[in-house]
Design a protein around this motif. Structure first.
Motif, PDB file in Angstrom:
ATOM      1  N   ILE A 444      33.453   8.347 -56.006  1.00 22.09           N
ATOM      2  CA  ILE A 444      31.278   7.824 -55.280  1.00 22.09           C
ATOM      3  C   ILE A 444      31.564   6.854 -54.443  1.00 22.09           C
ATOM      4  O   ILE A 444      31.828   5.729 -54.750  1.00 22.09           O
ATOM      5  N   ALA A 445      31.582   7.279 -53.302  1.00 28.39           N
ATOM      6  CA  ALA A 445      32.331   5.973 -52.109  1.00 28.39           C
ATOM      7  C   ALA A 445      30.947   5.418 -51.593  1.00 28.39           C
ATOM      8  O   ALA A 445      29.605   6.206 -51.815  1.00 28.39           O
ATOM      9  N   LYS A 454      36.736  -1.553 -49.041  1.00 27.54           N
ATOM     10  CA  LYS A 454      36.432  -1.700 -50.314  1.00 27.54           C
ATOM     11  C   LYS A 454      35.632  -0.321 -49.570  1.00 27.54           C
ATOM     12  O   LYS A 454      34.100  -0.414 -49.309  1.00 27.54           O
ATOM     13  N   ASP A 455      35.688   0.812 -50.745  1.00 29.80           N
ATOM     14  CA  ASP A 455      35.497   2.155 -50.664  1.00 29.80           C
ATOM     15  C   ASP A 455      34.607   3.045 -51.267  1.00 29.80           C
ATOM     16  O   ASP A 455      33.449   3.189 -51.947  1.00 29.80           O
ATOM     17  N   VAL A 456      35.239   2.725 -52.799  1.00 31.46           N
ATOM     18  CA  VAL A 456      34.856   3.741 -53.232  1.00 31.46           C
ATOM     19  C   VAL A 456      34.744   2.677 -54.825  1.00 31.46           C
ATOM     20  O   VAL A 456      36.029   1.852 -54.878  1.00 31.46           O
ATOM     21  N   ASP A 464      36.727  -4.087 -66.144  1.00 30.45           N
ATOM     22  CA  ASP A 464      36.051  -4.478 -64.656  1.00 30.45           C
ATOM     23  C   ASP A 464      35.580  -3.339 -63.654  1.00 30.45           C
ATOM     24  O   ASP A 464      36.400  -2.234 -64.174  1.00 30.45           O
ATOM     25  N   VAL A 465      34.229  -3.322 -62.338  1.00 34.64           N
ATOM     26  CA  VAL A 465      33.956  -2.123 -61.447  1.00 34.64           C
ATOM     27  C   VAL A 465      33.928  -3.191 -60.459  1.00 34.64           C
ATOM     28  O   VAL A 465      33.699  -4.003 -60.466  1.00 34.64           O
ATOM     29  N   HIS A 466      34.948  -2.041 -59.779  1.00 34.59           N
ATOM     30  CA  HIS A 466      34.850  -2.697 -58.233  1.00 34.59           C
ATOM     31  C   HIS A 466      34.943  -1.473 -57.058  1.00 34.59           C
ATOM     32  O   HIS A 466      35.216  -0.326 -57.540  1.00 34.59           O
ATOM     33  N   LEU A 467      34.803  -2.087 -55.893  1.00 36.32           N
ATOM     34  CA  LEU A 467      34.920  -1.060 -55.195  1.00 36.32           C
ATOM     35  C   LEU A 467      36.924  -0.781 -54.358  1.00 36.32           C
ATOM     36  O   LEU A 467      37.445  -2.659 -54.452  1.00 36.32           O
ATOM     37  N   VAL A 468      37.268   0.023 -54.268  1.00 38.47           N
ATOM     38  CA  VAL A 468      38.920  -0.090 -53.802  1.00 38.47           C
ATOM     39  C   VAL A 468      38.838   0.596 -52.254  1.00 38.47           C
ATOM     40  O   VAL A 468      38.299   1.337 -51.673  1.00 38.47           O
ATOM     41  N   ASP A 469      40.047   0.408 -51.820  1.00 41.68           N
ATOM     42  CA  ASP A 469      40.469   1.626 -50.692  1.00 41.68           C
ATOM     43  C   ASP A 469      40.162   2.892 -50.769  1.00 41.68           C
ATOM     44  O   ASP A 469      41.003   3.189 -52.049  1.00 41.68           O
ATOM     45  N   LYS A 470      39.839   3.789 -49.862  1.00 37.88           N
ATOM     46  CA  LYS A 470      39.612   5.225 -50.240  1.00 37.88           C
ATOM     47  C   LYS A 470      41.183   5.251 -50.131  1.00 37.88           C
ATOM     48  O   LYS A 470      40.820   7.005 -50.787  1.00 37.88           O
ATOM     49  N   ASN A 471      42.144   5.065 -50.171  1.00 41.51           N
ATOM     50  CA  ASN A 471      43.044   5.760 -49.865  1.00 41.51           C
ATOM     51  C   ASN A 471      43.610   6.120 -51.026  1.00 41.51           C
ATOM     52  O   ASN A 471      44.691   7.026 -52.080  1.00 41.51           O
ATOM     53  N   GLY A 566      32.312  -5.207 -52.603  1.00 40.46           N
ATOM     54  CA  GLY A 566      32.720  -4.090 -53.457  1.00 40.46           C
ATOM     55  C   GLY A 566      32.617  -4.983 -54.587  1.00 40.46           C
ATOM     56  O   GLY A 566      33.640  -4.111 -55.552  1.00 40.46           O
ATOM     57  N   ASP A 567      31.898  -5.953 -55.101  1.00 40.88           N
ATOM     58  CA  ASP A 567      31.408  -6.645 -56.430  1.00 40.88           C
ATOM     59  C   ASP A 567      30.186  -5.379 -56.998  1.00 40.88           C
ATOM     60  O   ASP A 567      28.971  -6.914 -55.962  1.00 40.88           O
TER      61      ASP A 567
END
Length: 590
Positions: A444-445, A454-456, A464-471, A566-567
């Motif tokens: 889910i991006a 801050k991609d996926v 915790d829920v965050h966005l991290v790198d698409k790699n 990305g939060d």
């Protein structure tokens, strides 16, 4: 310095005492008043210019600092004056000690506010709205609802009383509007109309939306000559999309209906033109004090008289407070700039011989300009964003405005908000592209709008829920599965899912608390805070979705969203940034 002399005088006066402990209350009041008079007289006598009448003028904002700046110039003209400009102003308004500067500021600013109020209300300094059309309050009301002959007629040769001279020529029928603009609209304050459409504009903003054009040869709209053939059903220049109309907020006196909604999906309403204005919370700013001038300019002069734009969106007034108008994608915007000349008079003979400083607006030169907004001009929503950034509008007001002006390509969101406010359930069509077996996982991006890396969507072992790198899309903590769900045994929409992480942990369900904070939960409860609607974003790729909480929160924030760090959190609308749009991609084994 004279300032120090004044302080000594005050100290000597403070020795005045009451001769009798049993002095009556009236006598005490009289003595205190006399004491104050003596103090004021002594203070004023230490001002360099207190013994002679004088007048100073300055341009710009009327406040303490501007008056001090002007008095500094006057003080510099007198070689014998040892006061600074600030000391001179403070002494003239009855304050000597530097610690009293705050009170002196309030006094001068009150003089300015009184001068502004007088210029807005006095018949010799302002234009009563009843004098604008000069046809009575009922005409004003009907005009702003989209009626009267100004709105309903068009130029014709079929109903002419004079041979070879057409009737219903707008420039002639509404020539008073042109006269007012040329004579007073750019120099005198207009009084706000006593018309229901403009009562209690809670968001300090008003707007007009027109659906017809009745005037040819003005380079606006598609009305053309001959009028009887090419101007009977003409359109204005299209600058917006009408998303919908909530008739309950339009006012029964405007549309003679108590309730109802109408939607215009796919730009079905045809060409429509909307234009508005707004003002901030500071009641001294020109945008507030000349708001009625702006209303006159936009609604009568620029659009009706000059362009021929008329008639209302069905179910809504033609012009009104923003919160009474149709939900639209955008609106043009005009703001006020004003060069104002302020006059301060010192009169020695007034105030029982103590002297008195008086302020008045000497003259004004008002200009109507395209709004300068955040990231764009001539746009009402962007101008309101500027008001918010400058501290002239609250966050709540900004968000409420976005319920009426929802942004380009956001009409679907606007209609959803209308339905939610009315208490209607929204039908979400089934999502055929999401597989609900536990073996099929998805990334889910975010579509866009976040910082790099801050991609996926990701969750950690602590929930915790965050966005991290698409790699990291191959990691279990960025992989999610979808499952159908029910509501305590009751069937729900085919577009409702639970979203679970593939990571082995106790809290596997993506959810929210009742304040809209996104977090991981242990189970799918009956609150609705672990159930999510998927809705395809209109005109986007088939795997781009809104993800909306199904219920259980205290606010109207329902969109899964994120900030640029990305939060994730919940938000009340698609703001066009991409941070409420999610690209759901199936993970395939290589």
């Amino acid at each position: 310095m004279k300032l120090s002399t004044a302080i000594v005088v005050l100290s000597s006066l403070s020795g005045i005492c009451v001769s009798s402990a049993r002095m009556s209350a009236d006598a005490k009041i009289a003595q205190a008043s006399k004491k104050r008079e003596l103090q004021d007289m002594e203070l004023a006598s230490n001002a360099c210019f207190s013994d002679v009448d004088f007048t100073v003028y300055f341009k710009g904002k009327c406040d303490f600092d501007s008056l001090v700046e002007r008095m500094s110039l006057k003080v510099a003209e007198n070689e014998r004056c040892v006061n600074s400009g600030k000391e001179e102003v403070m002494l003239l308004v009855g304050y000597a000690h530097p610690a009293d500067e705050k009170d002196a500021r309030l006094t001068v600013n009150k003089l300015c506010q009184d001068a502004m109020d007088y210029a807005m209300e006095d018949p010799s300094k302002s234009v009563a709205w009843s004098q604008v059309a000069n046809k009575g309050v009922n005409f004003d009301k009907q005009y702003y609802d989209g009626n009267t002959y100004w709105n309903e007629e068009y130029e014709t040769n079929y109903d002419s009383l004079i041979p070879n001279e057409p009737s219903n020529r707008l420039s002639r029928d509404a020539e008073r509007v042109d006269d007012l603009y040329e004579t007073v609209a750019e120099r005198l304050s207009f009084q706000w109309p006593d018309v229901e459409n403009f009562e209690n504009c809670e968001l300090r903003s008003a707007m007009c939306c027109w659906v017809s054009d009745r005037q040819a040869n003005d380079n606006n709209g598609n009305c053309n000559t001959p009028y009887d053939e090419r101007c009977t059903n003409s359109d204005p220049g299209d600058n917006t999309e009408i998303c919908g109309v909530d008739m309950s907020r339009s006012g029964t006196s405007s549309i003679y209906m108590e309730d109802g909604i109408s939607f215009y999906p796919g730009n079905q309403e045809g060409s429509t033109h909307c234009h508005g204005f707004a003002w901030g919370t500071d009641l001294t700013e020109p945008d507030y004090r000349y708001a009625a001038n702006n209303l006159f300019y936009i609604s009568m002069y620029d659009h009706m008289h000059n362009r021929g734009y008329v008639r209302n969106v069905p179910g809504a007034p033609m012009c009104g407070c923003v919160e009474k108008m149709p939900v639209v994608s955008r609106a043009d915007c005009t703001e006020i700039s004003a060069l104002e000349i302020w006059k301060f008079d010192w009169k020695t003979s007034t105030n029982n011989g103590q002297g008195l400083l008086e302020a008045s607006l000497d003259r004004a030169e008002i200009e109507f300009n395209a709004c300068q907004g955040k990231n764009g001009n001539n746009d009402l929503e962007r101008f309101y964003e500027r008001l918010y950034n400058e501290g002239r509008a609250s966050f709540q007001d900004r968000q409420m405005l976005k319920r009426t002006i929802v942004g380009n390509d956001n009409c679907a969101v606007g209609r959803d908000i209308m339905m939610d406010i009315k208490g209607y359930d929204i039908h979400y069509p089934a999502i055929p592209y999401i597989e609900t077996d536990s073996d099929t996982a998805y990334n889910i991006a975010i579509e866009k709008g976040t910082f790099e890396g801050k991609d996926v969507l990701w969750t950690g072992s602590n929930g915790d829920v965050h966005l991290v790198d698409k790699n990291r899309i191959g990691d279990d903590d960025t992989q999610w599965t979808f499952s159908t769900t029910d509501n305590n045994g009751a069937t729900m929409s085919d577009a409702v899912f639970t979203i679970q992480t593939k990571r082995q942990m106790t809290n596997t369900f993506l959810g929210s608390d009742n304040h809209g904070r996104v977090q991981m939960h242990e189970s799918d409860s009956i609150t609705g805070r672990e159930k999510w609607y998927l809705q395809a974003v209109p005109d986007k790729a088939e795997n781009t979705y809104y993800i909306k909480i199904s219920g259980g929160t205290q606010t109207r924030d329902i969109y899964l969203s994120t900030n640029n760090q990305g939060d994730p959190d919940l938000y009340d609308m698609d703001d066009g940034s991409g941070k409420q749009r999610w690209v759901i991609s199936k993970i395939t084994s290589e």
